[in-house]
Design an enzyme around this catalytic site. Structure first.
Site, PDB file in Angstrom:
ATOM      1  N   GLY A  18       0.164  -7.071   9.994  1.00 11.11           N
ATOM      2  CA  GLY A  18      -0.287  -6.104  11.391  1.00 11.11           C
ATOM      3  C   GLY A  18      -1.544  -6.151  11.046  1.00 11.11           C
ATOM      4  O   GLY A  18      -2.585  -7.224  11.378  1.00 11.11           O
ATOM      5  N   ARG A  52       2.099 -10.515  -1.069  1.00 12.77           N
ATOM      6  CA  ARG A  52       3.060 -11.300  -0.853  1.00 12.77           C
ATOM      7  C   ARG A  52       1.899 -12.337  -0.722  1.00 12.77           C
ATOM      8  O   ARG A  52       1.515 -13.331   0.278  1.00 12.77           O
ATOM      9  CB  ARG A  52       3.728 -10.664   1.434  1.00 12.77           C
ATOM     10  CG  ARG A  52       4.723 -10.675   1.410  1.00 12.77           C
ATOM     11  CD  ARG A  52       5.427 -10.108   2.059  1.00 12.77           C
ATOM     12  NE  ARG A  52       4.105  -8.764   3.259  1.00 12.77           N
ATOM     13  CZ  ARG A  52       4.778  -8.724   4.403  1.00 12.77           C
ATOM     14  NH1 ARG A  52       5.866  -8.456   4.613  1.00 12.77           N
ATOM     15  NH2 ARG A  52       3.260  -8.450   5.154  1.00 12.77           N
ATOM     16  N   VAL A  59      -2.738  -3.222  -4.534  1.00  9.99           N
ATOM     17  CA  VAL A  59      -3.332  -2.052  -4.959  1.00  9.99           C
ATOM     18  C   VAL A  59      -2.993  -1.199  -6.005  1.00  9.99           C
ATOM     19  O   VAL A  59      -3.591  -0.501  -6.259  1.00  9.99           O
ATOM     20  CB  VAL A  59      -3.825  -1.260  -3.039  1.00  9.99           C
ATOM     21  CG1 VAL A  59      -4.778  -2.621  -2.166  1.00  9.99           C
ATOM     22  CG2 VAL A  59      -3.029  -0.840  -2.710  1.00  9.99           C
ATOM     23  N   TYR A 111       3.936  11.823   3.353  1.00 11.28           N
ATOM     24  CA  TYR A 111       3.942  10.657   4.340  1.00 11.28           C
ATOM     25  C   TYR A 111       2.357  11.197   5.108  1.00 11.28           C
ATOM     26  O   TYR A 111       0.647  10.553   4.752  1.00 11.28           O
ATOM     27  CB  TYR A 111       4.259   9.418   5.256  1.00 11.28           C
ATOM     28  CG  TYR A 111       3.062   8.692   6.052  1.00 11.28           C
ATOM     29  CD1 TYR A 111       2.485   7.612   5.784  1.00 11.28           C
ATOM     30  CD2 TYR A 111       3.281   8.988   7.755  1.00 11.28           C
ATOM     31  CE1 TYR A 111       1.920   6.906   5.740  1.00 11.28           C
ATOM     32  CE2 TYR A 111       2.250   8.021   8.439  1.00 11.28           C
ATOM     33  CZ  TYR A 111       1.888   6.627   7.488  1.00 11.28           C
ATOM     34  OH  TYR A 111       0.914   6.152   8.244  1.00 11.28           O
ATOM     35  N   GLY A 127      -2.063   6.091  15.904  1.00  9.32           N
ATOM     36  CA  GLY A 127      -0.624   6.811  16.786  1.00  9.32           C
ATOM     37  C   GLY A 127      -0.425   5.674  16.369  1.00  9.32           C
ATOM     38  O   GLY A 127      -0.232   5.005  15.873  1.00  9.32           O
ATOM     39  N   VAL A 177       1.678   1.811  15.862  1.00  4.83           N
ATOM     40  CA  VAL A 177       1.458   0.417  16.446  1.00  4.83           C
ATOM     41  C   VAL A 177       2.976   0.082  15.876  1.00  4.83           C
ATOM     42  O   VAL A 177       2.862  -0.115  15.180  1.00  4.83           O
ATOM     43  CB  VAL A 177       0.075   0.694  15.027  1.00  4.83           C
ATOM     44  CG1 VAL A 177      -0.296  -0.858  15.881  1.00  4.83           C
ATOM     45  CG2 VAL A 177      -0.821   1.434  15.798  1.00  4.83           C
ATOM     46  N   GLU A 234       4.817  -3.599  11.184  1.00  9.53           N
ATOM     47  CA  GLU A 234       5.696  -3.695  10.565  1.00  9.53           C
ATOM     48  C   GLU A 234       6.044  -2.360   9.366  1.00  9.53           C
ATOM     49  O   GLU A 234       6.805  -1.850   8.447  1.00  9.53           O
ATOM     50  CB  GLU A 234       5.658  -4.698   8.920  1.00  9.53           C
ATOM     51  CG  GLU A 234       5.999  -6.226   9.155  1.00  9.53           C
ATOM     52  CD  GLU A 234       5.418  -7.403   8.408  1.00  9.53           C
ATOM     53  OE1 GLU A 234       5.299  -6.697   7.299  1.00  9.53           O
ATOM     54  OE2 GLU A 234       5.795  -8.479   8.262  1.00  9.53           O
TER      55      GLU A 234
END
Length: 253
Positions: free
Chosen positions: A13, A35, A61, A153, A184, A186, A189
């Site tokens: 991304g 990953r 993180v 979120y 906004g 996108v 994933e």
């Protein structure tokens, strides 16, 4: 001498697009991600395609000890980070507050807020020692507006918005720039992660209108990072032309 950029959440991304965009400017690049296979693949591709130096740090993180160990293991000359892009972030679930998953909530809070803080604390201290640097936080339109079932979120991205302002104030005496970009829709994933791997459900999010691409955000971040020394882009909201707000898309009209 090449500048150095550190990009968290670089395995796909916006993070991956940023790595390629800064590689075009001949930056030395530190990429981080959970990953390992994707991280190593990106490292090899960047080194091959752009002939630049890349360090890949495989950690989550959310893990403060892993963040600390990996960053402090960097060679001294790689700690002279010019640009930190706090990109690692995610959304999990889309449920009303009374039906929300505690696991989803904790994952979002630990990644979007605490993870950003863990990385920023260390890197900002290095920037302070040099009286130079630029921190770019990836927020969201969800940090400006709250939408139905977005509750936690949206709260985490409102926190990023607040931290962005606070960091700018705290780091002002040290000559460090602090910026945020709030996208906004996108198409990355993002929705696949939100819906726990449900590809069909994720695809429907972008049906009926043209969302932004990760490269659109990366190009804008490069613009923010390459302003003259006396110019700082404090706060930037970027939307697809077909999206007016979190709940107003052309497909809804």
């Amino acid at each position: 001498m090449s500048k150095i950029v550190l990009i968290t959440g670089a395995t796909s991304g916006i993070g991956e697009a940023c790595a390629k965009a800064f590689a075009l400017l001949n930056y030395k690049i530190i990429i981080t991600g959970r990953r390992k296979d994707k991280l190593e693949n990106l490292k090899q591709n960047l080194e091959r395609d752009f002939s630049i130096e890349v360090i890949a740090l495989n950690f989550d993180v959310r893990d403060c000890k892993a963040v600390t160990q990996n960053l402090h293991d960097l060679p001294n000359d790689w700690r002279h980070i010019d640009v930190l892009i706090n990109n690692a972030g995610l959304s999990q679930g889309l449920d009303p507050i009374h039906e929300g998953s505690l696991t989803d909530w904790e994952t979002m809070i630990d990644t979007n807020i605490k993870g950003l803080l863990y990385v920023s604390k260390i890197v900002s201290s290095w920037m302070i020692s040099r009286k130079s640097g630029h921190i770019i936080n990836i927020g969201s339109i969800a940090g400006k507006e709250v939408y139905a079932n977005g509750n936690v979120y949206c709260a985490t991205k409102h926190a990023v918005d607040a931290l962005n302002k606070a960091m700018r104030i705290d780091l002002l005496p040290h000559g460090i720039k602090v910026s945020a970009i709030h996208p906004g829709a996108v198409e990355t994933e993002f929705s696949v992660v939100r819906f726990h791997g449900d590809q069909e459900k994720a695809a429907k999010v972008y049906e009926g209108y043209e969302p932004l691409l990760a490269s659109d955000i990366a190009e804008t971040i490069v613009f923010i990072a390459t302003r003259p020394a006396h110019v700082n882009i404090n706060d930037l909201v970027i939307m697809p032309t077909s999206q007016a707000s979190t709940s107003h898309h052309l497909k809804n009209i």
